[in-house]
Design an enzyme around this catalytic site. Structure first.
Site, PDB file in Angstrom:
ATOM      1  CD  GLU A 205      -2.929  -1.338   2.323  1.00  0.00           C
ATOM      2  OE1 GLU A 205      -2.906  -0.265   3.194  1.00  0.00           O
ATOM      3  OE2 GLU A 205      -3.704  -2.226   2.415  1.00  0.00           O
ATOM      4  CE  LYS A 334     -11.183  -2.401   3.551  1.00  0.00           C
ATOM      5  NZ  LYS A 334     -10.413  -3.523   4.424  1.00  0.00           N
TER       6      LYS A 334
END
Length: 419
Positions: A205, A334
């Site tokens: 990330e 999400k």
């Protein structure tokens, strides 16, 4: 007369995500020739209640997902008005007919659902965020930048998965974001100086993974970087513990920093950290069934946004439990956890009605598509999690937010955020 908004074709394509793993891209095209696509992201740390992906050959291909899109979903959606998101998603849910989307695959379904939404907005000549927001004038969300990685996202001994900075006290998103980049660069210099340049390589990330062993080591590095950059009192700190990953269910203990802690001891650990550092955000501090412990921590850390990810998995069923128990002030959003855009809207609407903060999030396995940035703005998410300011699949989201702010003059949410 042919409806120009009717779906003419649905087509799947196998692509790769940011980890080099296969994922599915679905294209939706209307009778008028308007076409867009949706990509299915994938997480490394997953809640057990998430929608199930369809994969083959030990996860090395998504050929079956592509076939499902081409031979099952395509005829099922043929002729449906692409603007009817609810109808499209209901058809997908009904064909699948499982609670966890395991028949068609959560990856196939969410890619199709996103593609339909993007195609509809394109057919109407609207930006995706405007199509979602409707007449509302949304704000740009506060970014949560994951700048040190641990847990399943790293190869070090840290148990906490993400160490985060939140640039809050700024007038614009651009000011906030570039201030956060200064802290990120400062941190890179500190890590290079203390541990060697090799440890400035970035993880999935975009965050760093220095050879740290204990939580406070990471927090000290970030706190020093914030102060060195001159942003004390403007940039705050947070953590995503992903505690299910260091919980031993047999012992009913959390294994962290070389210790075995029971839930009460772990709670005290978090309380101590909140006294020592400007921590305003704490995600998944306990394992995914601990609604009561989440609530106890939130009650004791009133000025901190305790947030549920694995606790809820963007599923309204579990959010209702959290609301009843007053478990958290924040929820992770999400879309691929639940499987469709419509179900995600139900989840965010319920959270909003109960004054719960929305934290729209990427996954560790992403693509260069910037949909999640537009989605976050459209639903007026309070925060957005999309990694560090590095790696193209992360920066594409930030660049989209910068573009939206510049082009449409939207205000920054941090300007009005009170701790």
């Amino acid at each position: 007369m042919i409806n120009r908004f009717s779906i003419e074709k649905v087509k799947g394509l196998e692509i790769i995500d940011s980890r080099g793993n296969p994922t599915i891209r679905v294209f939706v095209r209307t009778n008028d020739g308007v076409e867009s696509f949706g990509d299915a992201p994938a997480g490394a740390s997953k809640g057990t209640r998430e929608a199930i992906e369809v994969r083959d050959e030990n996860g090395l291909t998504v050929k079956r997902a592509v076939d499902i899109a081409n031979y099952i979903i395509d005829p099922a959606l043929h002729g449906i008005d692409v603007r009817e998101q609810g109808i499209i998603d209901k058809i997908l849910i009904d064909i699948d007919s499982t609670e966890n989307k395991s028949k068609l695959g959560g990856n196939t379904i969410i890619a199709t659902s996103i593609a339909a939404l993007k195609t509809a907005s394109k057919a109407l000549g609207l930006e995706v965020f405007k199509y979602i927001a409707g007449p509302r004038l949304p704000k740009i969300p506060i970014p949560l930048l994951n700048i040190i990685n641990g847990g399943l996202h790293a190869g070090n001994k840290l148990k906490i998965q993400e160490f985060i900075i939140l640039p809050i006290k700024f007038n614009t998103f651009k000011e906030a974001f570039f201030a956060a980049i200064e802290v990120y660069r400062n941190l890179k210099g500190l890590i290079s100086e203390r541990y060697g340049k090799i440890y400035t390589a970035v993880g999935d990330e975009g965050g760093f993974s220095p050879p740290l062993e204990e939580t406070r080591e990471a927090l000290d590095l970030i706190y020093t970087s914030i102060n060195n950059a001159g942003y004390q009192g403007k940039i705050y700190m947070g953590m995503d513990a992903a505690a299910s990953d260091f919980y031993d269910p047999k012992k009913e203990k959390y294994i962290i920093d070389g210790k075995e802690l029971n839930p009460t001891q772990l709670l005290e650990f978090y309380l101590d950290l909140a006294k020592e550092y400007p921590i305003v955000y704490l995600e998944d501090p306990f394992e995914e069934n601990s609604f009561d412990m989440f609530g106890e921590l939130q009650n004791k850390l009133n000025s901190t946004i305790v947030t549920g990810d694995d606790l809820y998995t963007t599923n309204i069923k579990y959010l209702k439990i959290g609301i009843e128990k007053r478990s958290t002030k924040g929820v992770i959003v999400k879309p691929n956890q639940v499987g469709t855009i419509s179900e995600t809207f139900e989840f965010t609407n319920l959270a909003r009605r109960n004054s719960i903060k929305l934290v729209t999030s990427h996954r560790s396995g992403e693509t260069e598509d910037n949909f999640i940035a537009e989605f976050a703005v459209g639903i007026e998410s309070d925060f957005i999690k999309t990694g560090a300011p590095a790696r193209g699949e992360r920066t594409s989201k930030y660049n989209k937010l910068l573009e939206i702010e510049n082009k449409f003059g939207l205000e920054y949410g941090g300007k009005y955020f009170y701790l």
